[in-house]
Design a protein around this motif. Structure first.
Motif, PDB file in Angstrom:
ATOM      1  N   LYS A   1       7.831  47.879 105.833  1.00 16.31           N
ATOM      2  CA  LYS A   1       7.721  49.313 105.565  1.00 16.31           C
ATOM      3  C   LYS A   1       6.624  49.612 104.544  1.00 16.31           C
ATOM      4  N   TRP A   2       6.388  48.675 103.645  1.00 20.13           N
ATOM      5  CA  TRP A   2       5.342  48.849 102.652  1.00 20.13           C
ATOM      6  C   TRP A   2       3.945  48.591 103.223  1.00 20.13           C
ATOM      7  N   LYS A   3       3.867  47.878 104.338  1.00 17.71           N
ATOM      8  CA  LYS A   3       2.568  47.457 104.870  1.00 17.71           C
ATOM      9  C   LYS A   3       1.599  48.616 105.105  1.00 17.71           C
ATOM     10  N   PRO A   4       1.973  49.715 105.794  1.00 16.78           N
ATOM     11  CA  PRO A   4       1.011  50.801 105.998  1.00 16.78           C
ATOM     12  C   PRO A   4       0.527  51.404 104.688  1.00 16.78           C
ATOM     13  N   THR A   5       1.439  51.536 103.718  1.00 16.76           N
ATOM     14  CA  THR A   5       1.051  52.117 102.435  1.00 16.76           C
ATOM     15  C   THR A   5       0.014  51.254 101.732  1.00 16.76           C
ATOM     16  N   ILE A   6       0.246  49.943 101.704  1.00 21.49           N
ATOM     17  CA  ILE A   6      -0.710  49.039 101.069  1.00 21.49           C
ATOM     18  C   ILE A   6      -2.055  49.127 101.773  1.00 21.49           C
TER      19      ILE A   6
END
Length: 206
Positions: free
Chosen positions: A104-109
């Protein structure tokens, strides 16, 4: 075509997740058969299987994407390498720990890496990356290039925050839908707004 090519891992991620939702037992079997060696522990709940399987497919698709370009002796954009590194690290952590928090954090990073690249290039290398990408298509006054660079930076920061909001306040299936359709719709809307903004300057140039 390039846009669809860049979206290839995301589209596969969405498709495999949706298939896994409708075939939870089959997805659970595939995860147990092919991913158990990469996970801490052994038992995988049927509810976990779709996201784990989709994450694994996205990792393989990202590797295949770059492998295809290298095999064709084509240039691999720097951000594709960054995207690959992020999906391998965060996707790998999701599979190993069986915890969807990481993916879930991948797109934000990724969005924040895009934004950081724009800022760092402008401040420390005196290079406007938006201008580098667009100057062959359009001629603009220098201050406008600076505004575009800032606008894209803000857009990527906000997209990263919005992804976190959806990911951790709604069910995972809603986040998966947003990851493909929501982000793509917002990107199109931003590009259309940018085109309307630039039309004034293109008319002036004419």
């Amino acid at each position: 075509m390039k846009f669809l090519f860049d979206l290839f891992p995301v589209i596969l991620f969405f498709g495999v997740f949706k298939w896994g939702e409708g075939h939870a037992d089959a997805a659970q079997g595939l995860v147990a058969q092919y991913l158990s060696g990469f996970m801490s522990g052994s038992a995988v709940a049927a509810s976990q299987a779709p996201i784990l399987l989709a994450t694994a497919v996205a990792i393989v698709a990202s590797v295949a994407q770059i492998g295809y370009l290298l095999a064709r002796r084509k240039k691999v954009d720097g951000m594709l390498w960054v995207s690959l590194a992020i999906i391998v690290v965060f996707g790998g952590a999701t599979i190993y720990f069986r915890d969807d928090t990481f993916i879930k954090w991948k797109p934000t990073i990724l969005y924040w890496c895009f934004g950081a690249a724009l800022v760092i290039s402008q401040l420390f290398m005196k290079k406007n990356l938006i201008r580098v990408m667009m100057e062959k298509q359009v001629s603009l006054p220098e201050p406008v290039w600076g505004r575009l660079n800032l606008a894209w930076t803000i857009f990527f920061v906000l997209m990263g925050l919005l992804n976190l909001y959806v990911a951790f306040n709604y069910a995972i299936d809603i986040w998966v839908n947003f990851k493909l359709f929501g982000t793509m719709g917002l990107m199109f809307a931003f590009i259309i707004a940018q085109s309307l903004f630039l039309s004034k300057y293109m008319k002036d140039a004419e």
